[in-house]
Design an enzyme around this catalytic site. Structure first.
Site, PDB file in Angstrom:
ATOM      1  N   PRO A  66       0.826  -1.195   0.000  1.00 29.70           N
ATOM      2  CA  PRO A  66       0.000   0.000   0.000  1.00 29.70           C
ATOM      3  C   PRO A  66       0.869   1.257   0.000  1.00 29.70           C
ATOM      4  O   PRO A  66       1.982   1.233   0.557  1.00 29.70           O
ATOM      5  CB  PRO A  66      -0.786  -0.129   1.313  1.00 29.70           C
ATOM      6  N   GLY A 105       1.939   2.985   4.725  1.00 22.43           N
ATOM      7  CA  GLY A 105       1.848   2.014   5.805  1.00 22.43           C
ATOM      8  C   GLY A 105       2.147   2.681   7.127  1.00 22.43           C
ATOM      9  O   GLY A 105       2.394   3.886   7.200  1.00 22.43           O
ATOM     10  N   GLY A 159       4.678   3.006  10.162  1.00 16.72           N
ATOM     11  CA  GLY A 159       5.962   2.781  10.798  1.00 16.72           C
ATOM     12  C   GLY A 159       5.753   2.740  12.303  1.00 16.72           C
ATOM     13  O   GLY A 159       5.097   3.613  12.871  1.00 16.72           O
ATOM     14  N   TYR A 177      13.253  -2.716  17.317  1.00 20.31           N
ATOM     15  CA  TYR A 177      12.302  -1.753  17.872  1.00 20.31           C
ATOM     16  C   TYR A 177      11.743  -2.217  19.213  1.00 20.31           C
ATOM     17  O   TYR A 177      11.139  -1.424  19.945  1.00 20.31           O
ATOM     18  CB  TYR A 177      11.115  -1.531  16.930  1.00 20.31           C
ATOM     19  N   HIS A 225      17.944  -5.908   8.018  1.00 21.48           N
ATOM     20  CA  HIS A 225      17.826  -4.527   8.491  1.00 21.48           C
ATOM     21  C   HIS A 225      18.999  -3.658   8.031  1.00 21.48           C
ATOM     22  O   HIS A 225      18.812  -2.542   7.562  1.00 21.48           O
ATOM     23  CB  HIS A 225      17.733  -4.510  10.018  1.00 21.48           C
TER      24      HIS A 225
END
Length: 254
Positions: free
Chosen positions: A4, A7, A9, A36, A94
């Protein structure tokens, strides 16, 4: 891979309610990462939502200390457990650092795709050369490349590379850590459209062919404002004004 345009985050989000609200607003792409420390939060918000799981793209990332080939599968299974899922839609490397070795790390990710734990593999914070090497070692196609991109920092070589290889560039930190509101060029465009500067920054990104973005927000008002920015139509003059910003301020360098 279809992502999409806008989004969520989730870096810094610690309330499952924010994730659930984002899905209620209309978001269908949730972006998190092991580093995170909130995969459980994202999973809880998704589980609490009435939106069917199959309608939501869930992405997470392997941190640098999980990139040795013997850590790829256990780390992915740990992320799945925290998210409460049996399959990831998108798993990123990452950063290509630490024990990352494309000839060993990436085949371990291919094995996850083969075994159905992961649907798509992505890259994050790669250079053009690093992305080319990754494509050489992956059997699965690269599904996305997530990089820092906003009006103060844009690596157009990475966008050209993504376009040439037919995958989206996913822009993180699209609001430049709140700095976009201070930029006179962005403020001028925002005033003409009667919207917030933050909305202009998001519209500028998603109005670029091949770019999607994942702004962070937690309140319903900000979630709705960011999501609605996809409907703002910037004309050539608007985009030229933003393109004239000649500063390059990377917020998250190596």
């Amino acid at each position: 891979m279809h992502l999409p345009p806008i989004g969520l985050g989730t870096m810094g989000i610690d309330d499952p309610g924010a994730v659930e609200t984002s899905l209620d607003v209309g978001y269908r792409h949730l972006d998190t990462a092991r580093i995170y420390d909130n995969e459980r939060v994202v999973g809880a918000g998704l589980a609490a939502s009435d939106v069917p799981r199959e309608d939501v793209t869930v992405a997470t990332k392997l941190w640098v200390d999980d990139l040795a080939p013997d850590r790829v599968r256990p780390a992915t299974e740990e992320s799945l457990d925290r998210l409460g899922l049996d399959r990831l839609d998108l798993l990123y490397v990452h950063r290509p650092r630490g024990p990352y070795d494309p000839s060993a790390t990436l085949p371990a990710l291919d094995a996850l795709v083969d075994d159905g734990l992961v649907s798509n593999v992505g890259l994050s914070n790669f250079t053009v050369d690093q992305a080319a090497r990754a494509r050489d070692h992956l059997d699965a196609p690269v599904a996305a490349h997530q990089v820092e991109r906003h009006p103060l920092f844009a690596r157009n070589d990475l966008l050209a590379d993504a376009r040439a290889n037919d995958y989206p560039l996913v822009a993180y930190s699209p609001l430049a850590g709140g700095r976009v509101g201070e930029l006179p060029e962005v403020r001028a465009v925002a005033n003409e459209h009667d919207v917030a500067p933050e909305s202009v920054a998001i519209a500028w990104l998603v109005g670029t062919d091949g770019v999607v973005t994942v702004p962070k927000a937690s309140s319903r008002a900000h979630l709705e404002s960011n999501f609605a920015a996809g409907d703002i139509d910037l004309d050539a003059d608007d985009r030229a004004r933003i393109a004239s910003i000649d500063r390059e301020q990377e917020l998250f360098p190596e």
